[in-house]
Design an enzyme around this catalytic site. Structure first.
Site, PDB file in Angstrom:
ATOM      1  N   HIS A  92       0.884  -1.181  -0.124  1.00 30.39           N
ATOM      2  CA  HIS A  92      -0.217  -0.195  -0.035  1.00 30.39           C
ATOM      3  C   HIS A  92       0.870   1.417  -0.056  1.00 30.39           C
ATOM      4  O   HIS A  92       0.614   2.214  -1.038  1.00 30.39           O
ATOM      5  CB  HIS A  92      -0.820   0.048   1.364  1.00 30.39           C
ATOM      6  CG  HIS A  92      -1.759   1.098   1.500  1.00 30.39           C
ATOM      7  ND1 HIS A  92      -3.157   0.899   1.160  1.00 30.39           N
ATOM      8  CD2 HIS A  92      -1.499   2.296   1.797  1.00 30.39           C
ATOM      9  CE1 HIS A  92      -3.534   2.175   1.188  1.00 30.39           C
ATOM     10  NE2 HIS A  92      -2.876   3.109   1.614  1.00 30.39           N
ATOM     11  N   GLU A  93       1.837   1.400   0.973  1.00 28.33           N
ATOM     12  CA  GLU A  93       2.654   2.254   0.977  1.00 28.33           C
ATOM     13  C   GLU A  93       3.616   2.585   0.054  1.00 28.33           C
ATOM     14  O   GLU A  93       4.076   3.657  -0.684  1.00 28.33           O
ATOM     15  CB  GLU A  93       3.427   2.518   2.499  1.00 28.33           C
ATOM     16  CG  GLU A  93       2.532   2.576   3.780  1.00 28.33           C
ATOM     17  CD  GLU A  93       1.613   3.703   3.694  1.00 28.33           C
ATOM     18  OE1 GLU A  93       1.694   4.771   3.009  1.00 28.33           O
ATOM     19  OE2 GLU A  93       0.306   3.373   4.425  1.00 28.33           O
ATOM     20  N   HIS A  96       1.789   4.550  -2.944  1.00 26.56           N
ATOM     21  CA  HIS A  96       2.073   5.800  -2.628  1.00 26.56           C
ATOM     22  C   HIS A  96       3.279   6.344  -3.177  1.00 26.56           C
ATOM     23  O   HIS A  96       3.469   7.372  -3.947  1.00 26.56           O
ATOM     24  CB  HIS A  96       1.516   6.368  -1.260  1.00 26.56           C
ATOM     25  CG  HIS A  96       0.148   6.129  -0.710  1.00 26.56           C
ATOM     26  ND1 HIS A  96      -0.653   6.704  -1.541  1.00 26.56           N
ATOM     27  CD2 HIS A  96      -0.352   5.399   0.356  1.00 26.56           C
ATOM     28  CE1 HIS A  96      -1.811   6.351  -0.957  1.00 26.56           C
ATOM     29  NE2 HIS A  96      -1.488   5.611   0.209  1.00 26.56           N
TER      30      HIS A  96
END
Length: 293
Positions: A92-93, A96
């Site tokens: 997820h990170e 980003h």
């Protein structure tokens, strides 16, 4: 005698109503072809130790899955869920960070966000305490972690929106991985019931995390995707530290109540997971097995 790389910076200035509201810096690497090949790739800056940490978590997740498959109790289920949550946090990170890198924020390289190392994304409260409480109390998947993006370096509002949406997209990818086990292994023996229930709850937690992160209020990614298009005065008010913390706490409490105790929301989450080919009865069994552990 040693090849050198040079970095050239271009600064773009954005003006609204006669005032400078933000800037964006674009970097370009110039130098010899050999030095570019050896040094100028962002992913090459990660150390082997960074990758080893992520690989270790992946192997621990697989080990818990194998253990759960060959055991008749639900003991390893909670460890399977927590280890896979860490894996999904990293992806997820990373989503980003890598989109921010493409959009102009090259500082994510120096911060180590492109390494998939969970230690690089940690914040004691947001990374561990709150997500674990959400998981244990409500079975809700809340990606923790924290990547600090320099939005002034991003080239446009579209890139800011893309950076916010990249995280939930990575989480959805993490839902597809366990769901694919159901696609390719249709024969599910009752002797391994806790294993299949555990895989089902992994899908459920990831799909719930996707929906939760798209909630259009701070501190969720849905608001991050929307905020670049809000009037500047609204953004300044919301991002004032006291206001942001207050709104974030209220939003998280509201979302927790909705996702944990609303039968309608819970049913929608079940449908989302079952739409990926996961039997709803296994989702329910996995959910209650996890909460009652």
């Amino acid at each position: 005698g040693e090849d050198q790389c040079a970095v050239v910076c271009f600064m773009s200035v954005y003006i609204e109503n006669g005032k400078i509201v933000r800037t964006a810096e674009t970097t370009a690497l110039i130098g010899s072809e050999d030095s570019s090949n050896r040094r100028c790739c962002a992913w090459c800056k990660a150390t082997l130790l960074d990758y080893a940490v992520f690989l270790g978590v992946v192997l621990a997740t697989i080990a818990m899955g194998v253990t759960l498959y060959y055991t008749l109790n639900k003991g390893p289920l909670i460890l399977l869920v927590l280890f896979y949550w860490i894996v999904s946090l990293c992806i997820h990170e990373f989503g980003h960070a890598v989109v921010a890198y493409w959009g102009g924020d090259t500082t994510v390289v120096q911060k180590g966000y492109l390494t998939l190392n969970p230690i690089r994304y940690t914040n004691p409260i947001h990374s561990f305490v709150i997500p674990v409480l959400f998981l244990l109390l409500g079975g809700i998947g809340l990606p923790g972690g924290a990547v600090f993006i320099d939005h002034s370096r991003l080239r446009s509002k579209w890139w800011e929106t893309a950076v916010s949406l990249a995280g939930p997209l990575g989480t959805f990818f993490c839902a597809l991985i366990p769901a694919s086990i159901f696609w390719f292994v249709p024969d599910r023996s009752a002797a391994h019931h806790f294993f299949w229930a555990g895989i089902a709850i992994l899908v459920f937690i990831q799909t719930s995390a996707v929906m939760l992160n798209l909630f259009p209020l701070p501190p969720f990614d849905g608001f991050g995707a929307l905020s670049p298009w809000l009037p500047l005065s609204w953004r300044n008010f919301i991002y004032e530290p006291f206001h942001y913390q207050l709104i974030s706490m209220a939003s998280m409490l509201l979302v927790f109540c909705l996702f944990a105790y609303s039968s309608t929301i819970r049913y929608v989450l079940y449908l989302f997971a079952s739409s990926l080919g996961v039997p709803m009865d296994l989702v329910v069994d996995g959910f209650y097995a996890f909460r009652l552990f």
